[in-house]
Design a protein around this motif. Structure first.
Motif, short mmCIF file in Angstrom:
data_model
loop_
_atom_site.label_atom_id
_atom_site.label_comp_id
_atom_site.label_asym_id
_atom_site.label_seq_id
_atom_site.Cartn_x
_atom_site.Cartn_y
_atom_site.Cartn_z
N GLU B 151 0.93 -1.26 -0.09
CA GLU B 151 0.16 0.02 -0.04
C GLU B 151 0.83 1.30 -0.03
O GLU B 151 1.90 1.40 0.57
CB GLU B 151 -0.88 0.01 1.32
CG GLU B 151 -2.31 -0.86 1.04
CD GLU B 151 -3.17 -0.51 2.28
OE1 GLU B 151 -3.28 0.55 2.69
OE2 GLU B 151 -3.69 -1.62 2.75
N ARG B 152 0.29 2.21 -0.77
CA ARG B 152 1.04 3.42 -0.25
C ARG B 152 1.08 3.94 0.82
O ARG B 152 -0.08 3.88 1.72
CB ARG B 152 0.29 4.67 -1.10
CG ARG B 152 1.18 5.02 -2.56
CD ARG B 152 0.34 5.68 -3.46
NE ARG B 152 0.15 7.12 -3.26
CZ ARG B 152 -0.68 7.72 -4.09
NH1 ARG B 152 -1.39 7.10 -5.06
NH2 ARG B 152 -0.92 9.20 -4.01
N LEU B 153 1.89 4.36 1.46
CA LEU B 153 2.25 4.92 2.82
C LEU B 153 2.43 6.29 3.16
O LEU B 153 3.40 6.75 2.46
CB LEU B 153 3.20 4.14 3.43
CG LEU B 153 3.29 3.69 4.94
CD1 LEU B 153 2.13 2.99 5.07
CD2 LEU B 153 4.38 2.92 5.03
N PRO B 154 1.75 7.22 3.76
CA PRO B 154 2.02 8.53 4.12
C PRO B 154 3.51 8.58 4.67
O PRO B 154 3.96 7.62 5.51
CB PRO B 154 1.07 9.28 5.01
CG PRO B 154 -0.04 7.98 4.92
CD PRO B 154 0.38 6.90 4.52
N ARG B 155 4.18 9.68 4.39
CA ARG B 155 5.77 9.97 5.04
C ARG B 155 5.47 9.79 6.61
O ARG B 155 6.42 9.17 7.12
CB ARG B 155 6.07 11.17 4.45
CG ARG B 155 7.57 11.44 4.73
CD ARG B 155 8.06 12.84 4.41
NE ARG B 155 8.72 12.65 2.91
CZ ARG B 155 9.01 13.66 2.44
NH1 ARG B 155 8.97 14.90 3.03
NH2 ARG B 155 9.72 13.56 1.14
N GLN B 158 5.75 6.17 7.60
CA GLN B 158 7.18 5.75 7.48
C GLN B 158 7.91 6.25 8.80
O GLN B 158 8.55 5.47 9.24
CB GLN B 158 7.63 6.12 6.24
CG GLN B 158 9.02 5.41 6.02
CD GLN B 158 10.28 5.99 6.45
OE1 GLN B 158 10.22 7.23 6.87
NE2 GLN B 158 11.27 5.44 6.37
N TYR B 162 9.72 3.53 11.16
CA TYR B 162 11.23 3.41 10.99
C TYR B 162 12.12 3.57 12.31
O TYR B 162 12.91 2.21 12.69
CB TYR B 162 11.99 4.46 10.00
CG TYR B 162 13.32 4.25 9.68
CD1 TYR B 162 13.87 3.29 8.93
CD2 TYR B 162 14.25 5.44 10.20
CE1 TYR B 162 15.30 3.13 9.03
CE2 TYR B 162 15.44 5.20 10.03
CZ TYR B 162 16.16 4.19 9.47
OH TYR B 162 17.36 4.12 9.27
N SER B 165 11.40 0.18 14.20
CA SER B 165 12.04 -1.00 13.02
C SER B 165 13.50 -0.99 13.28
O SER B 165 14.30 -2.06 12.70
CB SER B 165 11.66 -0.80 11.70
OG SER B 165 11.92 -1.72 10.67
N HIS B 223 1.18 -1.49 10.98
CA HIS B 223 1.33 -1.68 9.33
C HIS B 223 -0.12 -2.09 8.69
O HIS B 223 -0.96 -2.95 9.19
CB HIS B 223 2.23 -2.84 9.09
CG HIS B 223 2.88 -3.06 7.80
ND1 HIS B 223 2.10 -3.88 6.84
CD2 HIS B 223 3.53 -2.47 7.11
CE1 HIS B 223 2.76 -4.01 5.77
NE2 HIS B 223 3.43 -2.79 5.91
#
Lengths: 661, 295
Positions: B151-155, B158, B162, B165, B223
């Motif tokens: 899927e497209r993910l808004p900045r 992310q 991150y 992660s 996610h």
């Protein structure tokens, strides 16, 4: 259908990709790794992973151009069918990693962001901050953990691979490995074995690689009869942070995001870098390579940095060699978002904030382009035939090699952000090849005669016991490793000279004798890191010899292999006719050299003489005809003109010939 | 300067290192002292490498090299965690010059105390990885075939994911946590390896899961595809040794080398499990009612 069982050695990107794909295909996998797989060396990859994408496509890019950049950057020593297949898979690989949850950086609109890397003019590189390797590895690690909890995968972490098990026909029927905690040695019978054990940077003592990247696993296959290809091709990364224990990588993405390399024009200018005005700085990469600037391929950037320090005496410091890598002109917020991880490394280990002060960097050994020879089956369209059992298989039947420890994807020089791609690609692609291979074998893992298992285990137990007992010698494996690193770094990194290589060969021969007489400071049988390291050092030497002999015999310059004595000169004539004549001659010599050296170096180990036997093998360049690599050469335009005329003539000639084959 | 702030005025020629050693599980620990030559820009890894090469104590006694774990040496693999001068951290980023600033007399190295010692500074962190299984820390994709992009993910999403992660499973947060206690089991006479592993697994599965795994559960619960298992992850966090065990000491976030917002994750997990518990209670009572009707 019988349940297949495969043993995968190595849990980096390639090994994990193969493991999860095999598990998906219903194969039980034993996964062996020196370290918990989540800690594999792939975590160190920083910059990103390449693919042609929707944006570059509209600027004229294509999978074919990615393929072309890869083989041009690799000076045409890459095997073209696997490279083509990889470039065409690249967008699909990134899509899959995206689905697996890799937090790739995003554009304002939510698409995967891209940056530019070396050796290309397109922004192909997807990235997750500056820890892309870590993020890709974690996504695969998570999937393998999922497969593990479903009972498809069994991990053997802190186990050392000791060698393949071969039956009386020579076919690989599993592996022998050792538990590094209890020191138990046991067999892992399998229908096929995969080695995905990475590079051999530790041959050079210090490198950008993790401490376990000794190359000993590949060496154990080599000593068991597997061929080793292109050993002499070692990538020295242009930008690393010098350190006492390790040379820490400073990613190419620093330059991809606009970082500039420079030195003060005045030798050892004592002013602080920020006080040195533009006019007193030499941005030597931009000056010498206006088209690619700071993003020339790695071998070229490395040689230029080496040259400006060693030959021109313009190192920033007097007592050690380094140049500035400058990011201070880029807004801090942008740096944090795109390069945070690597800037923290610099700050943490150097105590200087690279957002405000230029970094000091120097080249360091970084990647092994060469490795275990592996086969492939070409498809009708020039790529690879999916599911063909021979894809990625070594010359030992049933033994596969993938990732950094294979030899055919990166030629004489690897492009930045192509390694993560080749690892994941080869790991995924090999799945159906292995299941097809296993399905056609008569005897599977369950039918392996116990006599074969016992003999393999016994021979490793003998070696182990012998080392613990001692040979009467008093050599220290840690000091032998240090000496080996010094010899290799001096003779076989950026600049290679035959006299130095000959000397190094003699020194390594001597080190080999000494390594066989090591005395251990730990004779125990519990978590004995001493004996594990001693074995690794002994096994590093056959690969070191292969590298040196390969380098000595290759009297040319190709990619990362640079011998000034055999460098082809720039054109010197000013007068157009004479310049043209020189260009013709240049092209003649280029063609003659290719006839001799556009070949893979193939080594087989001769255990009687304890030396590699070197031969050469043709490279498949059937898709993109080799052409001169002319980055920054004086007279490049004329040479290119001559070359194009010749290429056109050849094409015409070929078209005129009746189709026979 | 390439070297961290120079301290050249009174650099020692030798460094004394005190190491807590242990020959194997269940054996008594003991201290050993080593002197090694000082060099500029050393870290604890290069100190241990020198000790391994020399393998001689200050008294000139030949000893076996100190066992320890390391990998990348740039603080991204999580291998080399130990207790250095009383503080849990990665040994690769523990720079000798800094350590000597704090304590010029010696550098003290001890294994982590919350995990079983295998040998010397090497510890067994299986339990840490086991916790990642408990919270199903993965995205449950359909397959590894090519099915197009995610899927497209808004900045902003992310940028929230991150940092979580980046957890490298080093275990610093667990070492510092008052609620995370050591589990060290030994194989009993007559017990097979499989039985022993099963008993260990059961012990791990009910003990406190730790900040790192709670944070991973929150990562995957946000996610787009990972969400599919959100309920199962919350169930794991509501069970024995789940998020309720956290005593809110906040040590975890203070020692995390990657500065992961662990307490934010724990707070989110706390809220999410409370909401889930209320929901389960209503749905659970609904189920019972239906059953009664059925009777």
């Amino acid at each position: 259908m019988a349940q297949h069982r495969v043993v995968v050695v190595g849990g980096g990107l390639a090994g994990l990709a193969a493991t999860m794909k095999l598990a998906e295909l219903g194969v039980k996998v034993d996964l062996i790794s020196l370290t918990p797989v989540k800690r594999s060396h792939s975590v160190c990859a920083q910059g990103g992973i390449n693919s042609c994408n929707d944006q570059t496509r509209q600027l004229g890019d294509s999978e074919w151009k990615h393929f072309d950049d890869t083989v041009y950057g690799g000076d045409f020593l890459n095997h073209q069918p696997p490279c083509k297949e990889m470039a065409f898979w690249a967008p699909k690989v990134i899509d899959l990693m995206d689905r697996l949850g890799v937090p790739f950086n995003r554009t304002g609109e939510g698409f995967i962001d891209r940056r530019r890397f070396g050796g290309t003019l397109y922004k192909r590189t997807a990235f997750a901050g500056a820890t892309t390797g870590q993020q890709l590895l974690y996504a695969l690690d998570e999937q393998v953990r999922r497969q593990e909890s479903e009972g498809m995968v069994k991990k053997y972490e802190f186990w050392d691979f000791l060698g393949p098990i071969q039956d009386e026909t020579g076919r690989c029927r599993g592996v022998v490995a050792q538990d590094m905690v209890s020191m138990e040695i046991r067999a892992f019978p399998a229908d096929a074995a995969v080695v995905a054990t990475g590079g051999n940077g530790l041959l050079f003592g210090k490198s950008t690689m993790s401490v376990f990247c000794t190359g000993s696993a590949a060496s154990r296959c080599f000593q068991a009869g597997a061929k080793f290809g292109n050993g002499e091709f070692i990538q020295v990364h242009p930008t690393a942070i010098p350190g006492a224990d390790k040379l820490r990588l400073m990613s190419e993405s620093a330059r991809g995001e606009g970082g500039r390399v420079w030195v003060p024009r005045k030798p050892h200018d004592s002013r602080s870098p920020k006080e040195i005005p533009q006019a007193d700085r030499s941005y030597f990469l931009e000056e010498r390579y206006p088209k690619y600037g700071n993003l020339v391929p790695r071998d070229i950037a490395t040689r230029e940095i080496f040259d400006i320090c060693v030959n021109e005496g313009l190192s920033v410091e007097t007592d050690r060699m380094c140049v500035y890598l400058d990011l201070t002109h880029i807004p801090k917020a942008e740096l944090d978002r795109k390069l945070g991880g690597i800037l923290e490394i610099y700050e943490k280990f150097q105590g200087v904030d690279p957002r405000f002060e230029p970094m000091k960097i120097f080249p360091a050994v970084h990647y092994s382009m060469g490795g275990l020879w592996a086969d492939y089956v070409k498809s009708a369209d020039g790529g690879l035939l999916p599911g063909a059992p021979r894809n990625q298989m070594t010359n030992i039947e049933g033994l596969y090699a993938i990732g950094e420890c294979d030899y055919h994807y990166h030629g004489a020089n690897r492009l930045g952000a192509n390694s993560l791609l080749s690892c994941i690609f080869s790991g995924l692609f090999i799945g159906p090849s292995i299941t097809n291979y296993a399905a056609n074998q008569k005897g599977g893992h369950a039918e392996l005669p116990s006599s074969v298992i016992d003999a393999s285990v016994a021979s490793q137990q003998r070696r182990h016991a012998q080392l613990l007992k001692g040979s009467g010698g008093d050599e220290n494996p840690y000091l032998i490793h240090q000496e080996l690193g010094d010899v290799m770094t001096r003779s076989a990194t950026v600049v290679r000279r035959n006299d130095q290589l000959r000397e190094a060969i003699a020194q390594v021969d001597d080190l080999h004798q000494r390594a066989l007489r090591v005395s251990l400071s730990d004779g125990g049988n519990w978590t004995n890191q001493n004996v594990i390291f001693a074995k690794a050092v002994q096994d590093m030497i056959p690969v070191a010899k292969t590298l040196l002999h390969g380098a000595l015999q290759r009297d040319e310059c190709r990619g990362a292999h640079y011998k000034p004595a055999f460098e082809k000169p720039s054109l010197t004539a000013e007068e157009p006719g004479e310049r043209r004549r020189q260009a013709e001659q240049w092209c003649d010599e280029f063609e003659a050299n290719n006839r001799r050296f556009l070949k893979s170096t193939i080594a087989v180990w001769d255990s009687n003489s304890n030396q590699p036997q070197i031969s050469y093998e043709d490279v498949d360049t059937s898709l993109i005809p080799p052409r001169p690599r002319l980055y920054g050469l004086v007279g490049a335009d004329v040479i290119e003109e001559v070359w194009k005329e010749r290429a056109a003539a050849r094409a015409e000639q070929k078209a005129a010939q009746p189709a026979t084959a | 300067m390439i070297a961290p702030a120079p301290l050249k005025q009174n650099q020692p020629s030798q460094i004394r290192v005190r190491v807590l050693r242990q020959d194997g599980p269940g054996q008594d620990p003991y201290w050993q002292l080593f002197d090694i030559d000082y060099e500029r820009e050393m870290n604890v890894i290069s100190v241990l490498q020198k000790i391994a090469a020399k393998a001689t104590t200050v008294d000139g006694k030949k000893v076996s090299p100190v066992a320890w774990d390391c990998g990348c040496l740039e603080e991204v693999c999580g291998s080399c965690t130990m207790v250095i001068n009383g503080r849990v951290r990665q040994s690769c980023s523990a720079l000798v010059d800094r350590l000597l600033q704090d304590n010029p007399d010696e550098i003290v190295l001890q294994p982590m105390t919350k995990f079983p010692v295998v040998r010397d500074l090497l510890i067994d962190r299986q339990r840490l990885f086991n916790s990642l299984k408990r919270v199903k820390a993965w995205v449950p994709v359909d397959s590894y075939y090519n099915l197009g992009p995610g899927e497209r993910l808004p900045r902003v999403d992310q940028e929230r994911a991150y940092p979580l992660s980046q957890c490298m499973s080093c275990g610093c947060c667990l070492e510092a946590c008052p609620q995370f206690n050591k589990i060290e089991l030994t194989q009993e006479a007559g017990e097979t390896q499989e039985q022993f592993e099963a008993r260990k697994q059961a012990a791990y599965d009910t003990a406190f899961i730790g900040a790192h795994a709670i944070s991973q559960a929150m990562l995957f619960n946000q996610h787009p595809t990972g969400k599919a298992l959100a309920g199962e992850r919350l169930d794991a966090l509501m069970g024995p040794g789940g998020v309720a065990t956290c005593g809110n000491a906040q040590n975890c976030v203070a020692v995390c080398p990657k500065e992961i917002p662990l307490t934010t994750s724990i707070a989110r997990a706390g809220r999410a499990t409370t909401v889930a518990a209320i929901k389960n209670w209503f749905e659970g009572s609904g189920e019972k009612k239906e059953q009664r009707v059925g009777e």
